[in-house]
Design an enzyme around this catalytic site. Structure first.
Site, PDB file in Angstrom:
ATOM      1  N   ASN A  42      54.115  25.058  91.878  1.00  0.00           N
ATOM      2  CA  ASN A  42      53.831  23.473  90.618  1.00  0.00           C
ATOM      3  C   ASN A  42      55.477  23.151  90.592  1.00  0.00           C
ATOM      4  O   ASN A  42      56.221  23.705  88.947  1.00  0.00           O
ATOM      5  CB  ASN A  42      52.708  23.526  89.525  1.00  0.00           C
ATOM      6  N   CYS A  90      54.834  15.778  84.119  1.00  0.00           N
ATOM      7  CA  CYS A  90      54.053  16.457  84.973  1.00  0.00           C
ATOM      8  C   CYS A  90      53.871  15.139  85.807  1.00  0.00           C
ATOM      9  O   CYS A  90      54.194  15.101  86.645  1.00  0.00           O
ATOM     10  CB  CYS A  90      52.615  17.349  85.088  1.00  0.00           C
ATOM     11  N   HIS A 120      49.159  14.911  91.827  1.00  0.00           N
ATOM     12  CA  HIS A 120      50.034  15.960  91.050  1.00  0.00           C
ATOM     13  C   HIS A 120      49.825  17.094  91.672  1.00  0.00           C
ATOM     14  O   HIS A 120      48.191  17.696  91.947  1.00  0.00           O
ATOM     15  CB  HIS A 120      49.939  15.612  89.269  1.00  0.00           C
TER      16      HIS A 120
HETATM   17  N1  COA Z   1      47.573  37.483  87.387  1.00  0.00           N
HETATM   18  C1  COA Z   1      46.053  38.364  88.090  1.00  0.00           C
HETATM   19  N2  COA Z   1      45.685  37.954  86.200  1.00  0.00           N
HETATM   20  C2  COA Z   1      45.491  37.354  85.791  1.00  0.00           C
HETATM   21  C3  COA Z   1      46.880  36.271  86.533  1.00  0.00           C
HETATM   22  C4  COA Z   1      47.899  36.321  86.834  1.00  0.00           C
HETATM   23  N3  COA Z   1      48.961  35.985  87.630  1.00  0.00           N
HETATM   24  N4  COA Z   1      47.328  35.395  85.059  1.00  0.00           N
HETATM   25  C5  COA Z   1      45.271  35.185  84.260  1.00  0.00           C
HETATM   26  N5  COA Z   1      44.955  36.167  84.813  1.00  0.00           N
HETATM   27  C6  COA Z   1      43.809  36.862  84.252  1.00  0.00           C
HETATM   28  C7  COA Z   1      43.449  36.928  82.863  1.00  0.00           C
HETATM   29  O1  COA Z   1      44.363  37.991  82.144  1.00  0.00           O
HETATM   30  C8  COA Z   1      41.870  37.281  82.471  1.00  0.00           C
HETATM   31  O2  COA Z   1      41.751  38.247  82.289  1.00  0.00           O
HETATM   32  P1  COA Z   1      40.898  38.804  81.183  1.00  0.00           P
HETATM   33  O3  COA Z   1      39.090  38.278  82.269  1.00  0.00           O
HETATM   34  O4  COA Z   1      40.522  40.033  81.656  1.00  0.00           O
HETATM   35  O5  COA Z   1      41.003  38.606  80.899  1.00  0.00           O
HETATM   36  C9  COA Z   1      41.789  36.481  84.439  1.00  0.00           C
HETATM   37  O6  COA Z   1      43.259  36.287  85.257  1.00  0.00           O
HETATM   38  C10 COA Z   1      40.821  35.022  83.895  1.00  0.00           C
HETATM   39  O7  COA Z   1      42.217  34.163  83.316  1.00  0.00           O
HETATM   40  P2  COA Z   1      41.569  32.964  83.240  1.00  0.00           P
HETATM   41  O8  COA Z   1      43.266  32.106  82.265  1.00  0.00           O
HETATM   42  O9  COA Z   1      40.294  33.060  82.237  1.00  0.00           O
HETATM   43  O10 COA Z   1      42.423  32.733  84.660  1.00  0.00           O
HETATM   44  P3  COA Z   1      41.130  31.232  84.902  1.00  0.00           P
HETATM   45  O11 COA Z   1      39.825  31.160  85.870  1.00  0.00           O
HETATM   46  O12 COA Z   1      41.132  29.773  84.091  1.00  0.00           O
HETATM   47  O13 COA Z   1      42.632  30.573  85.956  1.00  0.00           O
HETATM   48  C11 COA Z   1      44.331  29.236  85.834  1.00  0.00           C
HETATM   49  C12 COA Z   1      43.404  30.364  85.363  1.00  0.00           C
HETATM   50  C13 COA Z   1      45.737  29.749  85.339  1.00  0.00           C
HETATM   51  C14 COA Z   1      44.743  29.388  87.792  1.00  0.00           C
HETATM   52  C15 COA Z   1      43.341  28.105  85.855  1.00  0.00           C
HETATM   53  O14 COA Z   1      43.269  28.369  84.022  1.00  0.00           O
HETATM   54  C16 COA Z   1      43.979  27.037  86.155  1.00  0.00           C
HETATM   55  O15 COA Z   1      44.286  26.870  87.287  1.00  0.00           O
HETATM   56  N6  COA Z   1      44.570  26.213  85.093  1.00  0.00           N
HETATM   57  C17 COA Z   1      45.117  24.794  85.800  1.00  0.00           C
HETATM   58  C18 COA Z   1      46.404  25.262  85.391  1.00  0.00           C
HETATM   59  C19 COA Z   1      47.297  24.426  85.639  1.00  0.00           C
HETATM   60  O16 COA Z   1      46.936  23.370  86.243  1.00  0.00           O
HETATM   61  N7  COA Z   1      48.609  24.066  85.317  1.00  0.00           N
HETATM   62  C20 COA Z   1      49.332  22.764  85.348  1.00  0.00           C
HETATM   63  C21 COA Z   1      48.969  21.806  84.388  1.00  0.00           C
HETATM   64  S1  COA Z   1      50.462  19.923  85.301  1.00  0.00           S
END
Ligand code: COA
Length: 331
Positions: free
Chosen positions: A288, A113, A258
């Site tokens: 992304n 990234c 980013h």
């Molecule tokens: N659709 C629906 N539900 C989803 C999902 C999707 N695409 N992806 C994950 N979930 C679910 C999970 O399974 C989890 O379910 P559970 O509570 O039954 O176990 C729930 O949503 C919460 O998951 P979690 O991973 O704790 O969510 P979160 O609040 O951390 O959000 C992200 C997930 C990925 C959106 C968040 O962590 C994030 O934005 N992280 C940064 C990612 C990023 O920027 N990456 C690029 C870096 S360069």
């Protein structure tokens, strides 16, 4: 000593648009979940026959046209991608071949990234050292072909996408004009496995193993850990680059963060105390695109007239490695 000017920019994304509703037909997710958590509404994914090299060729041709130079004025290519067309060689030489750029050096960098920020820093170093005067810096990815588009991979499949951005950078001889005024680059391998693609890898004997296909070859991400670090490291890094440049947040015309996730960008904006009109986001339309996000956004800003010569631009990135960095640019 010459400084570095970004002379022209270009972008290219595949024609195919994949909406959140399209993904919800394939995996257990919803438009509401994706929009609320990431700000993404649609992204572009390649179809068979399209490639990172192909997208970066279109982006580079647009950047060269915008710069108003001839292709043979390019002296070196710096190509940032974490998703090359092939294991080796890197995409830089394929781009050189497709564009008929002659026997110029082509350097591939793998800083995910942060690829465009790192790539620009290398170009700046070459220019200031007097080694090259005109370079092409590319940030491009095809992530969709490495996604686990199933319920298991839903935390990444909804985020990552395909696209390319390119910039022609050139030595500038007016010390009060365009310049990269400050840099800040970092890495922390303690978190390498928090956002990574395990295989194929030469650590395995043999490198390619059929059993890896289903359990090690997809992008894996610890979303919470990435979120926590990104929202700390990006503001910290912008502040460090601003200190080097002797610039304050109020003076910034524009910050291009980013495009990892809209919620991350909003937290970075808040921590830096920036107004809405000082921050550019386009993740709603592109998702992304890893190394592609900053040059794609930059090209949109330039073409929309959001940047004029003399303006102060900040770019900042965080991602797999963990690697992160920022730059302050007098446009
Ligand atoms: N659709 C629906 N539900 C989803 C999902 C999707 N695409 N992806 C994950 N979930 C679910 C999970 O399974 C989890 O379910 P559970 O509570 O039954 O176990 C729930 O949503 C919460 O998951 P979690 O991973 O704790 O969510 P979160 O609040 O951390 O959000 C992200 C997930 C990925 C959106 C968040 O962590 C994030 O934005 N992280 C940064 C990612 C990023 O920027 N990456 C690029 C870096 S360069």
């Amino acid at each position: 000593m010459p400084t570095t000017q970004i002379l022209g920019t270009g972008l290219a994304v595949p024609d195919r648009i994949v909406t959140n509703d399209d993904l919800a037909k394939l995996i257990d997710t919803s438009d509401e979940w994706i929009t609320q958590r990431t700000g993404i509404r649609q992204r572009h994914w390649v179809v068979e026959g399209e490639s990172g090299t192909g997208l970066s060729k279109i982006a580079s041709e647009r950047a060269i046209a915008a710069a108003g130079i001839a292709p043979d004025e390019i002296e070196a290519i710096i190509y940032a991608t974490s998703s090359p067309d092939h294991f080796a060689p890197g995409n830089g030489v394929f781009l050189q071949r497709e564009m008929g750029l002659g026997h110029i050096p082509a350097i591939d960098i793998r800083t995910q990234c942060s690829g465009f920020v790192y790539g620009l820093s290398i170009a700046d170093a070459y220019i200031r050292a007097g080694i090259y005067r005109t370079l092409l810096v590319v940030g491009a990815e095809v992530q969709s072909t490495g996604m686990d588009v199933s319920d298991r991979g839903r935390n990444t499949a909804v985020i990552f996408a395909d696209g390319a951005g390119a910039a022609v950078v050139r030595a500038h001889d007016d010390p009060s004009g365009s310049a990269i005024l400050g840099w800040d680059l970092h890495g922390d391998g303690a978190f390498a496995e928090k956002l990574w693609v395990d295989a194929p890898g030469s650590i395995y004997h043999p490198r390619n193993q059929a059993e890896h296909f289903d359990n090690k070859s997809f992008l894996e991400m610890d979303g919470k850990e990435v979120f926590r670090h990104a929202t700390t490291r990006m503001p910290e890094s912008v502040r460090a680059a601003m200190a080097q440049a002797g610039v304050t947040a109020e003076q910034l015309t524009l910050l291009i963060p980013h495009q990892a996730n809209l919620r991350i960008s909003e937290m970075v904006q808040k921590q830096l105390g920036l107004r809405d009109d000082q921050v550019y986001n386009n993740i709603d339309r592109y998702g992304n695109t890893t190394a592609g996000t900053i040059p794609i956004a930059l090209d949109e800003c330039v073409r929309a007239g959001r940047l004029k010569r003399g303006d102060l631009l900040a770019i900042t990135a965080f991602g797999s490695g963990f690697l992160w960095g920022s730059a302050i640019i007098r446009w």
